[in-house]
Motif scaffolding. Structure first.
Motif, mmCIF file in Angstrom:
data_model
loop_
_atom_site.group_PDB
_atom_site.id
_atom_site.type_symbol
_atom_site.label_atom_id
_atom_site.label_comp_id
_atom_site.label_asym_id
_atom_site.label_seq_id
_atom_site.Cartn_x
_atom_site.Cartn_y
_atom_site.Cartn_z
ATOM 1 N N ASN A 274 0.828 -1.210 0.000
ATOM 2 C CA ASN A 274 0.000 0.000 0.000
ATOM 3 C C ASN A 274 0.861 1.259 0.000
ATOM 4 O OD1 ASN A 274 -2.408 -1.487 0.045
ATOM 5 N ND2 ASN A 274 -2.362 -1.647 2.274
ATOM 6 N N ASN A 275 1.978 1.221 0.716
ATOM 7 C CA ASN A 275 2.863 2.381 0.738
ATOM 8 C C ASN A 275 3.557 2.586 -0.601
ATOM 9 O OD1 ASN A 275 2.254 2.995 3.390
ATOM 10 N ND2 ASN A 275 3.943 1.786 4.227
ATOM 11 N N LEU A 276 3.933 1.487 -1.264
ATOM 12 C CA LEU A 276 4.605 1.607 -2.564
ATOM 13 C C LEU A 276 3.706 2.242 -3.613
ATOM 14 C CD1 LEU A 276 6.550 -1.779 -2.862
ATOM 15 C CD2 LEU A 276 7.523 0.512 -2.666
ATOM 16 N N ALA A 277 2.402 2.052 -3.469
ATOM 17 C CA ALA A 277 1.474 2.663 -4.428
ATOM 18 C C ALA A 277 1.483 4.181 -4.333
ATOM 19 C CB ALA A 277 0.059 2.136 -4.199
ATOM 20 N N ALA A 278 1.967 4.733 -3.217
ATOM 21 C CA ALA A 278 1.988 6.186 -3.032
ATOM 22 C C ALA A 278 3.386 6.776 -3.172
ATOM 23 C CB ALA A 278 1.422 6.542 -1.660
ATOM 24 N N VAL A 279 4.372 5.945 -3.484
ATOM 25 C CA VAL A 279 5.745 6.437 -3.626
ATOM 26 C C VAL A 279 5.858 7.254 -4.909
ATOM 27 C CG1 VAL A 279 8.133 5.715 -4.054
ATOM 28 C CG2 VAL A 279 6.787 4.598 -2.288
ATOM 29 N N PRO A 280 6.517 8.419 -4.904
ATOM 30 C CA PRO A 280 6.702 9.201 -6.142
ATOM 31 C C PRO A 280 7.374 8.375 -7.229
ATOM 32 C CG PRO A 280 7.318 10.503 -4.225
ATOM 33 C CD PRO A 280 7.069 9.111 -3.722
ATOM 34 N N PRO A 316 2.252 -2.356 -7.542
ATOM 35 C CA PRO A 316 1.343 -2.130 -6.400
ATOM 36 C C PRO A 316 -0.093 -1.850 -6.816
ATOM 37 C CG PRO A 316 3.402 -0.933 -6.081
ATOM 38 C CD PRO A 316 3.425 -1.448 -7.474
ATOM 39 N N THR A 317 -0.272 -1.094 -7.896
ATOM 40 C CA THR A 317 -1.627 -0.791 -8.369
ATOM 41 C C THR A 317 -2.349 -2.064 -8.794
ATOM 42 O OG1 THR A 317 -0.895 1.393 -9.127
ATOM 43 C CG2 THR A 317 -2.963 0.548 -10.025
ATOM 44 N N ILE A 318 -1.669 -2.929 -9.536
ATOM 45 C CA ILE A 318 -2.297 -4.169 -10.010
ATOM 46 C C ILE A 318 -2.578 -5.106 -8.841
ATOM 47 C CG2 ILE A 318 -1.941 -6.210 -11.437
ATOM 48 C CD1 ILE A 318 -0.394 -4.522 -13.385
ATOM 49 N N ILE A 319 -1.657 -5.193 -7.883
ATOM 50 C CA ILE A 319 -1.866 -6.079 -6.737
ATOM 51 C C ILE A 319 -3.066 -5.617 -5.913
ATOM 52 C CG2 ILE A 319 -0.867 -6.864 -4.563
ATOM 53 C CD1 ILE A 319 1.865 -6.799 -5.902
ATOM 54 N N ILE A 320 -3.154 -4.330 -5.651
ATOM 55 C CA ILE A 320 -4.260 -3.809 -4.841
ATOM 56 C C ILE A 320 -5.594 -4.015 -5.562
ATOM 57 C CG2 ILE A 320 -5.257 -1.704 -3.880
ATOM 58 C CD1 ILE A 320 -2.382 -0.725 -3.371
ATOM 59 N N ALA A 321 -5.641 -3.704 -6.859
ATOM 60 C CA ALA A 321 -6.890 -3.888 -7.611
ATOM 61 C C ALA A 321 -7.261 -5.360 -7.720
ATOM 62 C CB ALA A 321 -6.738 -3.274 -9.001
ATOM 63 N N SER A 322 -6.287 -6.223 -7.911
ATOM 64 C CA SER A 322 -6.568 -7.654 -8.026
ATOM 65 C C SER A 322 -7.060 -8.223 -6.701
ATOM 66 C CB SER A 322 -5.319 -8.404 -8.495
ATOM 67 O OG SER A 322 -4.896 -7.939 -9.761
ATOM 68 N N ILE A 366 -5.972 0.421 -15.921
ATOM 69 C CA ILE A 366 -5.732 1.706 -15.255
ATOM 70 C C ILE A 366 -4.250 1.848 -14.915
ATOM 71 C CG2 ILE A 366 -6.204 3.022 -13.156
ATOM 72 C CD1 ILE A 366 -9.049 1.926 -13.248
ATOM 73 N N GLY A 367 -3.616 0.755 -14.475
ATOM 74 C CA GLY A 367 -2.183 0.800 -14.212
ATOM 75 C C GLY A 367 -1.373 1.059 -15.463
ATOM 76 N N MET A 368 -1.776 0.458 -16.591
ATOM 77 C CA MET A 368 -1.081 0.702 -17.858
ATOM 78 C C MET A 368 -1.270 2.149 -18.323
ATOM 79 S SD MET A 368 0.518 -2.034 -18.769
ATOM 80 C CE MET A 368 0.812 -2.213 -17.018
ATOM 81 N N ALA A 369 -2.465 2.682 -18.099
ATOM 82 C CA ALA A 369 -2.695 4.093 -18.454
ATOM 83 C C ALA A 369 -1.819 5.013 -17.614
ATOM 84 C CB ALA A 369 -4.173 4.441 -18.261
ATOM 85 N N GLN A 370 -1.659 4.670 -16.342
ATOM 86 C CA GLN A 370 -0.763 5.449 -15.493
ATOM 87 C C GLN A 370 0.675 5.359 -16.002
ATOM 88 O OE1 GLN A 370 -0.474 3.956 -11.516
ATOM 89 N NE2 GLN A 370 0.864 5.607 -10.810
ATOM 90 N N ALA A 371 1.093 4.156 -16.400
ATOM 91 C CA ALA A 371 2.457 3.986 -16.920
ATOM 92 C C ALA A 371 2.652 4.740 -18.223
ATOM 93 C CB ALA A 371 2.751 2.494 -17.117
ATOM 94 N N LEU A 372 1.614 4.786 -19.077
ATOM 95 C CA LEU A 372 1.721 5.492 -20.351
ATOM 96 C C LEU A 372 1.972 6.974 -20.154
ATOM 97 C CD1 LEU A 372 1.461 5.595 -23.446
ATOM 98 C CD2 LEU A 372 -1.015 5.809 -23.146
ATOM 99 N N GLY A 373 1.412 7.554 -19.095
ATOM 100 C CA GLY A 373 1.554 8.984 -18.869
ATOM 101 C C GLY A 373 2.754 9.374 -18.038
#
Length: 449
Positions: A274-280, A316-322, A366-373
């Motif tokens: 959960n913390n890694l999902a918020a890391v810059p 982290p995004t994929i793990i949390i959503a899954s 959604i994680g891939m869209a985040q990675a694309l940007g």
């Protein structure tokens, strides 16, 4: 004695509450009417606050969209100049052999300059001739070369050809350079404006749809720069990211949700995820720089390294959503499968995962869209390099769309401003498409319990 006193106080309080509840309510009393009116007024204010917040958000979105579109739509069109070109055999194929190697090495730029000098014979000075030759882009000679290579019969003929203009004349034709501005405050002097007006009066200036913007790679010349190289680099990078983050993320989510024991170790792992999902994101770039480049010595500015770096950020995004999708599957399905003799692994693979897959796919997209940007992690691993060639694989030097936007935004030429906005429009289009796909899959594949 203390317990007895507490018990007596509780009974007295309960009696007071009971007596109050048994009293009849006077619905017509002014005090109650005033309270009801205040409650309704508070609800109306709360509703108006929500509407104001939504309106401000929509207004900000409209202002942002208008700013980008108003500056970028013109990049989808390019100014072309019609010139009368004499395909001089002495210059293109002096021996008349028709050898493609000889034709390919001909000085087609000289043919364009001869046509410009013939069109404006009064120009004689060196600086004036340099300005005259800037009417047409330096990349126009490559277009002439390709045209002659495809049709050698043009040699010896005189044809009117539409050639791509230079960036300053393109900006003038699009209205970004005003003729009403004082000569010292604009990039084109009065003589160049006169050449432009002459060409316009002769019908030799037109705007055509700019296909090069979608088919070319990057270039130092704004009129020749395109997004195809960055788009291909983004594709390879996302494919590497998906190939690494999706299976690892889903397997980690299945283990943590279905098989991992509930102890201190798994609790620490869950907190860290959960913390890694918020890391810059730039922290993941520093990690990729140290591990993939400095330690593993993988190729710099390659999609394979960019994909591996973005996979760390996306996991982290994929793990949390899954995990959320797996947890949403009713326990009764697990109990029924186990009751019929299925093993825990069969229960998960045959029943839980298929039912949770819509939510897993939504989180992955959604994680891939985040990675694309993302651009910060890729800047750290060297994908900010100036790349002209279209990458042919995941190990070739490449850049991505966000980094390409960053590069163009830092360029001094005015023509790159519209290129930057147009690239932002394309990137936003991809992001909207991916998020729309996530919503569609969730609505199409979700199960109703």
């Amino acid at each position: 004695m203390t317990d007895m006193a507490s018990l007596m106080e509780d009974r007295a309080s309960a009696k007071v509450i009971s007596d109050n509840l048994q009293k009849p309510v006077d619905w017509d009393s002014p005090k109650l009417a005033r309270k009801i009116k205040q409650r309704y007024a508070a609800e109306r204010r709360f509703r108006s606050y929500g509407l104001c917040a939504i309106s401000l958000a929509l207004l900000a979105l409209f202002v942002l969209g208008y700013s980008v579109v108003s500056k970028g739509y013109s990049a989808f069109f390019q100014t072309y100049i019609q010139m009368e070109i004499y395909f001089d055999p002495a210059e293109i194929d002096p021996d008349g052999t028709g050898d493609p190697a000889v034709i390919g090495n001909a000085n087609f730029n000289g043919l364009i300059r001869d046509a410009l000098s013939k069109r404006f014979p009064e120009v004689s000075g060196r600086s004036e001739r340099r300005n005259l030759f800037d009417i047409v882009s330096g990349g126009a000679s490559y277009d002439l070369r390709e045209e002659v290579m495809e049709n050698p019969g043009l040699i010896g003929q005189t044809r009117k050809v539409w050639l791509i203009s230079g960036d300053d004349f393109d900006m003038l034709n699009k209205g970004y350079i005003s003729a009403d501005t004082e000569e010292g405050n604009r990039r084109l002097d009065d003589q160049e404006l006169g050449w432009y007006n002459t060409l316009v009066a002769d019908g030799a200036v037109e705007k055509h749809f700019h296909t090069r913007f979608f088919t070319n790679g990057d270039s130092r010349e704004p009129e020749l720069a395109g997004i195809w190289g960055a788009a291909v680099g983004s594709f390879y990078t996302l494919m590497v990211t998906l190939a690494l983050s999706f299976p690892i993320g889903v397997l980690a989510a299945v283990y943590l949700e279905e098989f991992a024991p509930r102890n201190r170790l798994t609790a620490i792992i869950e907190v860290n995820i959960n913390n890694l999902a918020a890391v810059p994101s730039i922290v993941f770039g520093l990690l990729g720089l140290e591990v993939y480049l400095n330690f593993m010595h993988l190729p710099r500015s390659a999609p394979v390294v960019g994909g591996m770096t973005l996979a760390l950020m996306t996991l982290p995004t994929i793990i949390i959503a899954s995990r959320a999708a797996i947890k949403a599957v009713p326990p009764s399905i697990r109990h029924a499968a186990l009751g019929l003799g299925a093993s825990p692994v069969q229960t998960v693979t045959h029943h839980v995962l298929p039912l949770a897959m819509p939510g897993i796919l939504t989180g992955t997209i959604i994680g891939m869209a985040q990675a694309l940007g993302e651009s910060a992690p890729l800047l750290m691993i060297g994908m900010v390099a100036f790349i002209v060639d279209i990458p042919g694989g995941a190990t070739d030097p490449a850049t991505v769309l966000p980094v390409q936007i960053y590069l163009w935004a830092d360029s001094p030429e005015r023509a790159f401003v519209e290129k930057t906005s147009a690239a932002i429009m394309v990137l936003l289009g991809f992001l909207i498409l991916m998020n729309g796909l996530a919503v569609y899959l969730r609505k199409k594949l979700e199960w109703k319990w």
